[in-house]
Design an enzyme around this catalytic site. Structure first.
Site, mmCIF file in Angstrom:
data_model
loop_
_atom_site.group_PDB
_atom_site.id
_atom_site.type_symbol
_atom_site.label_atom_id
_atom_site.label_comp_id
_atom_site.label_asym_id
_atom_site.label_seq_id
_atom_site.Cartn_x
_atom_site.Cartn_y
_atom_site.Cartn_z
ATOM 1 N N GLU A 4 0.765 -1.215 0.047
ATOM 2 C CA GLU A 4 0.154 -0.421 0.369
ATOM 3 C C GLU A 4 0.622 1.342 -0.111
ATOM 4 O OE1 GLU A 4 -2.864 0.455 2.969
ATOM 5 O OE2 GLU A 4 -4.745 -1.046 1.641
ATOM 6 N N LYS A 31 -14.224 1.087 -3.320
ATOM 7 C CA LYS A 31 -15.346 1.534 -2.484
ATOM 8 C C LYS A 31 -15.858 2.228 -3.604
ATOM 9 C CE LYS A 31 -11.813 2.641 1.509
ATOM 10 N NZ LYS A 31 -11.239 3.285 1.996
ATOM 11 N N HIS A 37 7.237 -26.534 0.458
ATOM 12 C CA HIS A 37 6.650 -27.604 -0.413
ATOM 13 C C HIS A 37 4.977 -27.500 -1.067
ATOM 14 C CE1 HIS A 37 8.738 -31.469 1.767
ATOM 15 N NE2 HIS A 37 8.964 -30.112 2.645
HETATM 16 O O1 PA5 Z 1 -3.158 1.888 5.659
HETATM 17 C C1 PA5 Z 1 -3.896 2.433 5.547
HETATM 18 O O2 PA5 Z 1 -4.191 3.589 6.054
HETATM 19 C C2 PA5 Z 1 -5.352 1.700 5.493
HETATM 20 O O3 PA5 Z 1 -4.969 -0.143 5.269
HETATM 21 C C3 PA5 Z 1 -6.146 1.082 6.848
HETATM 22 O O4 PA5 Z 1 -5.535 0.867 7.753
HETATM 23 C C4 PA5 Z 1 -7.516 0.574 6.293
HETATM 24 O O5 PA5 Z 1 -7.955 0.555 4.880
HETATM 25 C C5 PA5 Z 1 -8.633 0.386 7.721
HETATM 26 O O6 PA5 Z 1 -9.218 1.895 7.227
HETATM 27 P P1 PA5 Z 1 -10.414 2.631 8.736
HETATM 28 O O7 PA5 Z 1 -8.654 2.332 9.476
HETATM 29 O O8 PA5 Z 1 -9.650 4.023 8.472
HETATM 30 O O9 PA5 Z 1 -11.413 1.118 9.164
#
Ligand code: PA5
Length: 467
Positions: A322, A458, A343
């Site tokens: 990410e 989303k 394996h």
């Molecule tokens: O790294 C990030 O910001 C994302 O992976 C969030 O943690 C994830 O989308 C969850 O978001 P939130 O904490 O707003 O529910």
């Protein structure tokens, strides 16, 4: 702060391979560039701490994770119970005493760190054990990370098997993530059936931003203001393991969150002060990045030698993917658990495309007594010749054998040694990988913070849902 824990060590010497790996000249070439990236990373922190205007190219700037360990520890030292860490410990103790089952609801960065700590530090069969054998700690379950009907049904069903109310820790920085919000509503409805509306807030601990829909909901159901934990501004989701997001579930499990933070502070110190060659953050970035640009090796396998580290690997998969998977760039992270995956994935790692660097995550000591193989009257399996060998010795042979097999085919590997699967070592490891991700982002001109690409699914999902 003077800290003395056994330190984690990174040894990339097996990546120095003519033709397919790196040469010393590559490391010399990158040294000044890495110094610049380290300086920029530290300048980012200073810029963020100053609280002034942030240049357009740096937005978002979530550099706050870097100071979390020292800030929380210093505040704890000065204010004890009244500090944020003190409150986390007190609220965690309160909830742990009240109930034997807790659902931790969250997704992505609001979930993967807590899971990593749970799997790494607790008994492998924690939830199956009687309470005394769990150190008097509750069972922990993770949900709110999917919209999978049968998965949610399963946990609700399990909770319905007992009359005792089950606690809820709900974690969402935005407070509006569908997966988490939806499961919170379902688990809250279940809880209401058991405790009614008046005491609802005593069974729920939220960790969220301010303002957020989750915070409003938490206040509406009666959660006390000082038992709603913040995710500090300037700390992004996947960078938040060392605030309440990871610390609260860890404290519920009885883990030593002070030692966890001290481990992280130790890595901060090493990152700031140690030169290339003995600085695990800079060395790891140097080797991973050079293999990518010089040799096209853009799959990074974190090869964990032990089951307890799988979720640590998955936490890192998210962090790398990410943070740097932007603008057509970013290496592919992949967690393997060995010897299991020798394996399954092993064949490809040994003979497949030459696009992989294997980083072995190796434990230098075990938590439990070593199991030794005994001689048996039934030697049809021909294991008597190994009698007396312990499982750690057999694991060491598997690691050495696998490294040798890769080296024989000129495939690069590096070793990352973790003194033990405990809080100080994990604190160092988490902070090392967080810092390395940011340094590499600065090195390649990618803003490691934010995840704009996640919004697309989303938006479309909502269009479909609200049609
Ligand atoms: O790294 C990030 O910001 C994302 O992976 C969030 O943690 C994830 O989308 C969850 O978001 P939130 O904490 O707003 O529910």
């Amino acid at each position: 702060m003077s800290l003395s824990y056994p330190v984690i060590k990174y040894d990339p010497s097996a990546t120095l391979i003519p033709e397919t790996g790196l040469a010393q000249a590559d490391l010399d070439w990158i040294a000044p560039r890495l110094e610049a990236a380290r300086a920029e990373t530290l300048d980012d922190l200073a810029l963020w701490q100053a609280g002034g205007a942030v240049p357009e190219t740096k937005i978002p700037l979530d550099a706050g994770f870097m100071e979390l360990p020292e800030r929380l520890l210093n505040e704890y030292e000065q204010k004890k119970e009244a500090s944020e860490l003190g409150r986390i410990i007190a609220v965690a103790e309160g909830l742990a005493e009240k109930t034997d089952r807790i659902a931790v609801l969250g997704i992505g960065g609001s979930y993967m760190g807590a899971r990593a700590l749970f799997e790494a530090c607790c008994h492998p069969y924690h939830n199956e054990l009687p309470r005394e054998a769990r150190g008097g700690r509750p069972r922990l379950y993770f949900e709110g990370n999917n919209v999978d009907n049968d998965g949610l049904h399963g946990l609700i069903d399990l909770f319905r098997q007992t009359d005792d109310p089950c606690g809820i820790v709900v974690i969402s920085k935005s407070g509006g993530t569908l997966e988490t919000a939806l499961s919170f509503r379902l688990f809250l409805d279940e809880l209401r059936k058991k405790v009614g509306d008046d005491q609802l807030g005593d069974w729920v601990v939220p960790v969220t931003g301010d303002p957020s829909r989750l915070r409003s909901l938490a206040e509406a159901i009666g959660c006390k203001k000082d038992a709603i934990f913040p995710i500090p501004d300037g700390v992004g989701g996947r960078f938040s393991i060392l605030c309440a997001v990871g610390l609260l579930p860890a404290a519920i499990l009885g883990l030593d969150i002070v030692k966890l933070l001290e481990g992280a502070a130790l890595m901060n110190e090493r990152f700031r002060n140690e030169p290339l060659g003995s600085n695990p953050v800079l060395d790891y970035v140097a080797v991973s990045h050079l293999l990518e640009v010089r040799r096209g090796i853009d799959t990074r396998v974190l090869s964990t030698w032990g089951k307890g580290m799988e979720a640590v690997g998955l936490w890192y998969d998210q962090l790398l993917a990410e943070s740097l998977g932007k603008d057509g760039q970013g290496a592919l992270p992949l967690t393997a658990v060995n010897t299991r995956d020798l394996h399954s994935r092993g064949q490809q790692h040994q003979e497949g495309r030459r696009d992989k660097v294997i980083t072995n995550l190796i434990l230098q000591s075990q938590k439990y007594d070593s199991i030794a193989l005994e001689k048996s009257d039934f030697d049809q399996d021909q294991l008597n010749e190994l009698a007396g060998k312990t499982l750690p010795e057999i694991m060491d042979a598997a690691i050495a054998g696998t490294n040798r097999a890769y080296a024989d085919d000129a495939r690069p590997t590096a070793d990352l040694f973790l003194p033990k699967l405990d809080e100080p070592s994990l604190g160092q490891l988490f902070q090392m990988l967080l810092l390395a991700t940011v340094v590499e982002g600065r090195l390649i001109g990618i803003n490691p913070y934010g995840q704009p690409g996640v919004e697309a699914y989303k938006r479309h999902m909502n269009e479909f849902l609200r049609k």
